[in-house]
Design a protein around this motif. Structure first.
Motif, mmCIF file in Angstrom:
data_model
loop_
_atom_site.group_PDB
_atom_site.id
_atom_site.type_symbol
_atom_site.label_atom_id
_atom_site.label_comp_id
_atom_site.label_asym_id
_atom_site.label_seq_id
_atom_site.Cartn_x
_atom_site.Cartn_y
_atom_site.Cartn_z
ATOM 1 N N ILE A 121 -5.883 -0.262 6.140
ATOM 2 C CA ILE A 121 -4.588 -0.750 5.662
ATOM 3 C C ILE A 121 -3.507 0.249 6.030
ATOM 4 C CG2 ILE A 121 -4.788 0.267 3.336
ATOM 5 C CD1 ILE A 121 -3.491 -2.428 2.333
ATOM 6 N N ASN A 122 -2.337 -0.256 6.401
ATOM 7 C CA ASN A 122 -1.200 0.601 6.714
ATOM 8 C C ASN A 122 -0.248 0.639 5.535
ATOM 9 O OD1 ASN A 122 -1.943 1.264 9.416
ATOM 10 N ND2 ASN A 122 -1.301 -0.790 10.027
ATOM 11 N N GLN A 123 0.447 1.739 5.407
ATOM 12 C CA GLN A 123 1.422 1.882 4.335
ATOM 13 C C GLN A 123 2.393 0.691 4.357
ATOM 14 O OE1 GLN A 123 3.741 5.482 4.572
ATOM 15 N NE2 GLN A 123 4.410 5.292 2.453
ATOM 16 N N GLY A 124 2.611 0.092 3.201
ATOM 17 C CA GLY A 124 3.556 -1.037 3.121
ATOM 18 C C GLY A 124 2.899 -2.396 3.248
ATOM 19 N N ASP A 125 1.650 -2.453 3.762
ATOM 20 C CA ASP A 125 0.959 -3.744 3.859
ATOM 21 C C ASP A 125 0.582 -4.239 2.455
ATOM 22 O OD1 ASP A 125 1.022 -3.733 6.585
ATOM 23 O OD2 ASP A 125 -1.077 -3.139 6.856
ATOM 24 N N ALA A 126 0.507 -5.560 2.309
ATOM 25 C CA ALA A 126 0.135 -6.133 1.011
ATOM 26 C C ALA A 126 -1.332 -5.822 0.687
ATOM 27 C CB ALA A 126 0.332 -7.636 1.040
ATOM 28 N N VAL A 127 -1.588 -5.390 -0.542
ATOM 29 C CA VAL A 127 -2.960 -5.144 -0.998
ATOM 30 C C VAL A 127 -3.531 -6.411 -1.630
ATOM 31 C CG1 VAL A 127 -4.330 -3.860 -2.692
ATOM 32 C CG2 VAL A 127 -2.610 -2.667 -1.310
ATOM 33 N N ALA A 178 0.847 -1.202 0.000
ATOM 34 C CA ALA A 178 0.000 0.000 0.000
ATOM 35 C C ALA A 178 0.877 1.245 0.000
ATOM 36 C CB ALA A 178 -0.892 -0.009 1.236
ATOM 37 N N PRO A 179 0.607 2.210 -0.906
ATOM 38 C CA PRO A 179 1.428 3.423 -0.957
ATOM 39 C C PRO A 179 1.144 4.378 0.205
ATOM 40 C CG PRO A 179 -0.338 3.524 -2.582
ATOM 41 C CD PRO A 179 -0.406 2.164 -1.966
ATOM 42 N N THR A 180 0.025 4.159 0.893
ATOM 43 C CA THR A 180 -0.339 5.068 1.974
ATOM 44 C C THR A 180 -1.216 4.327 2.978
ATOM 45 O OG1 THR A 180 -1.362 7.203 2.484
ATOM 46 C CG2 THR A 180 -2.399 5.919 0.754
ATOM 47 N N THR A 181 -1.392 4.909 4.143
ATOM 48 C CA THR A 181 -2.294 4.337 5.136
ATOM 49 C C THR A 181 -3.701 4.862 4.882
ATOM 50 O OG1 THR A 181 -0.548 4.127 6.773
ATOM 51 C CG2 THR A 181 -2.787 4.340 7.634
ATOM 52 N N GLU A 214 -8.333 0.787 -4.371
ATOM 53 C CA GLU A 214 -8.079 2.201 -4.088
ATOM 54 C C GLU A 214 -7.933 2.351 -2.584
ATOM 55 O OE1 GLU A 214 -10.296 4.977 -7.199
ATOM 56 O OE2 GLU A 214 -11.639 3.549 -6.222
ATOM 57 N N ILE A 215 -7.057 3.250 -2.179
ATOM 58 C CA ILE A 215 -6.890 3.522 -0.757
ATOM 59 C C ILE A 215 -7.255 4.983 -0.511
ATOM 60 C CG2 ILE A 215 -5.294 3.567 1.183
ATOM 61 C CD1 ILE A 215 -3.708 1.395 -0.400
#
Ligand SMILES: [Zn+2]
Length: 319
Positions: free
Chosen positions: A303-309, A250-253, A274-275
């Motif tokens: 979702i937190n930044q860096g987590d797998a989507v 994820a590019p962002t939280t 989409e986040i």
């Protein structure tokens, strides 16, 4: 609350010659259907003299391998260390390392090993049986055959270079081993509440899968010919291919809105999710990095930044 003692580990057989098979669930404390499936296997062996008399070799059934994590209702125990990253463990280490050490002994003294998982609280995984691409051809071939025999629609061989897993320890000890993934908490709940894991008509796929592997290994008699399950076998040697927690980070939280379903085909550049960042009112898109099939999605909105989507498997990698 479920009484953990109801989910005691058990061993059956030993009277007739045959392999030693180890089956574990609950390496992660928030993956419930496998625990119910292993408990169901225990109940069946307890209830059926015929099943016990037919058994060749020994089966060891561990329904909740990580009881500290289960009691916490979490992937990890109180020390917050992922059991599936610290094998072979340390006898004098922290509680999770000590547990890994005990389980390592169990794996080393087995001839075959099945480790049952789900996507847990956050991920949802297409039902699959996986194995590592072991350097020794005989071990690799036995793993491939066990994975296919389990009978799930997707079979996934990935790099042997992911350290710390129960399967890495099995690989180092040349014990043919597979892991199984089956959905995740939100969809597991629907199946668990429906009593699916305890229903014998038909068997839950996790229960029948373990029995299928036992038949394949000659531990139980073959039953009347079943129609073969069409399964898609994909092998991918890239080092990170089997590491679900790092795919499409994820590019962002923010708040995740998924645009794909499990099993769906996607093209490179296609929209996966989409986040929405509720604080800045901005939306970021996550696009697929390859053509392929979605085998993991995130089932939890936060979702937190860096987590797998999502994880997308390139079908072109098949043999
Ligand atoms: Zn797991």
């Amino acid at each position: 609350m479920t009484d953990v003692s109801l989910f005691e580990s058990r061993e059956f057989g030993g009277d007739r010659e045959g392999p030693r098979l180890l089956i574990t669930a609950g390496i992660h404390g928030d993956e419930y259907l496998p625990m119910l499936a292993v408990k169901e296997l225990i109940d069946r062996f307890d209830a059926s003299l015929t099943l016990r008399e037919n058994l060749q070799g020994t089966v060891t059934l561990i329904p909740i391998a990580n009881q500290a994590a289960y009691e916490r209702g979490h992937r990890c125990g109180l020390d917050n260390i992922d059991l599936a990253r610290v094998f072979p463990g340390k006898p004098d280490g922290n509680p999770t390392q000590q547990l890994a050490c005990e389980l390592s002994d169990q794996i080393r003294k087995s001839d075959f090993y099945i480790d049952l998982h789900t996507g847990g609280t956050e991920l949802c995984v297409l039902p699959l049986a996986g194995y590592t691409l072991h350097r020794e051809p005989s071990v690799l071939e036995q793993q491939r055959q066990m994975a296919v025999a389990f009978g799930l629609p997707f079979v996934w061989g990935t790099s042997a270079d992911l350290p710390g897993r129960s399967l890495s320890l099995a690989g180092d000890s040349k014990v043919p081993a597979i892991y199984v993934e089956y959905l995740g908490a939100h969809r597991e709940l629907a199946e668990a509440l429906s009593g699916a894991a305890q229903s014998q008509t038909p068997d839950h796929p996790l229960v029948s899968g373990c029995l299928n592997v036992m038949r394949h290994l000659g531990m139980l008699p073959e039953i009347a010919e079943l129609p073969p399950v069409a399964c898609d076998v994909v092998e991918d040697e890239r080092p990170e291919a089997g590491h679900m927690q790092v795919a499409h980070p994820a590019p962002t939280t923010g708040f995740l809105v998924s645009h794909v379903e499990l099993g769906q085909s996607v093209v490179e550049g296609g929209l996966l999710a989409e986040i929405v960042d509720a604080t800045t009112q901005t939306t970021r898109q996550v696009l697929s990095q390859q053509n392929g099939r979605v085998i993991v999605i995130r089932d939890y909105p936060r979702i937190n930044q860096g987590d797998a989507v999502a994880v997308v498997v390139e079908s072109g990698k098949a043999e």
